[in-house]
Design a protein around this motif. Sequence first.
Motif, PDB file in Angstrom:
ATOM      1  N   GLY A 126      54.011  59.437  34.698  1.00  0.00           N
ATOM      2  CA  GLY A 126      54.703  60.308  33.769  1.00  0.00           C
ATOM      3  C   GLY A 126      55.317  59.560  32.600  1.00  0.00           C
ATOM      4  O   GLY A 126      55.649  58.374  32.692  1.00  0.00           O
TER       5      GLY A 126
ATOM      6  N   THR B 206      51.034  60.703  41.672  1.00  0.00           N
ATOM      7  CA  THR B 206      51.758  60.856  40.412  1.00  0.00           C
ATOM      8  C   THR B 206      53.140  60.243  40.593  1.00  0.00           C
ATOM      9  O   THR B 206      53.830  60.528  41.570  1.00  0.00           O
ATOM     10  CB  THR B 206      51.900  62.347  40.033  1.00  0.00           C
TER      11      THR B 206
ATOM     12  N   THR C 111      56.908  59.120  38.476  1.00  0.00           N
ATOM     13  CA  THR C 111      57.756  59.318  37.306  1.00  0.00           C
ATOM     14  C   THR C 111      59.052  58.553  37.513  1.00  0.00           C
ATOM     15  O   THR C 111      59.392  58.168  38.628  1.00  0.00           O
ATOM     16  CB  THR C 111      58.103  60.813  37.101  1.00  0.00           C
TER      17      THR C 111
ATOM     18  N   VAL D 254      56.158  61.585  42.806  1.00  0.00           N
ATOM     19  CA  VAL D 254      56.766  62.876  42.478  1.00  0.00           C
ATOM     20  C   VAL D 254      57.344  63.554  43.700  1.00  0.00           C
ATOM     21  O   VAL D 254      58.432  64.125  43.662  1.00  0.00           O
ATOM     22  CB  VAL D 254      55.748  63.780  41.763  1.00  0.00           C
TER      23      VAL D 254
END
Length: 172
Positions: A145, A159, A161, A168
């Motif tokens: 991200g 994913t 971030t 995530v």
Amino acid sequence: MFRSVREDVRAALERDPAAKSAIEVALCYPGLHAVWFYRVAHVLWNRNFHLTARLLSQFARFLTGIEIHPAATVGRRLFIDHGAGVVIGETATVGDDVHMHHGCTLGGNDPRPVKRHPTVEDGVVLGANVTLLGAITVGENAAVGAGAVVVDDVEPDQTVTGVPATPVDEVS
């Protein structure tokens, strides 16, 4: 050479909804221009024309705002979206079909001449202003991200971030 140029243009047309034509992409996309300069510089680097390769990469940086070290390894169809501020370090490896947004840094964290930059595997998406530090691996088809700082490996299809980046499903 021409096959890879066509592949690069096609990849940009597929990944960027703002792209209207192949000629527009070929003439107006600094991310592609930087990759094309890199490919020439990389050949020169591998033939031990190190100074010439570095000069060419610095010229490309001046023109595009994107710095790709000629010793880095970059796969096919890398798409650098908008591009400004992207840095790909000397021992970095970037796989095929990677989509990288502006401001990304693939940086080193070791002063010794060792593998000190990230490996980004095939199909990865790196959001704007992502920082990857050290000899880490971002696994195939992962996503990072925008604004994330990654200092540990990222699993394939994961994913992450945040600062520091976390998966995530683990973000609170």
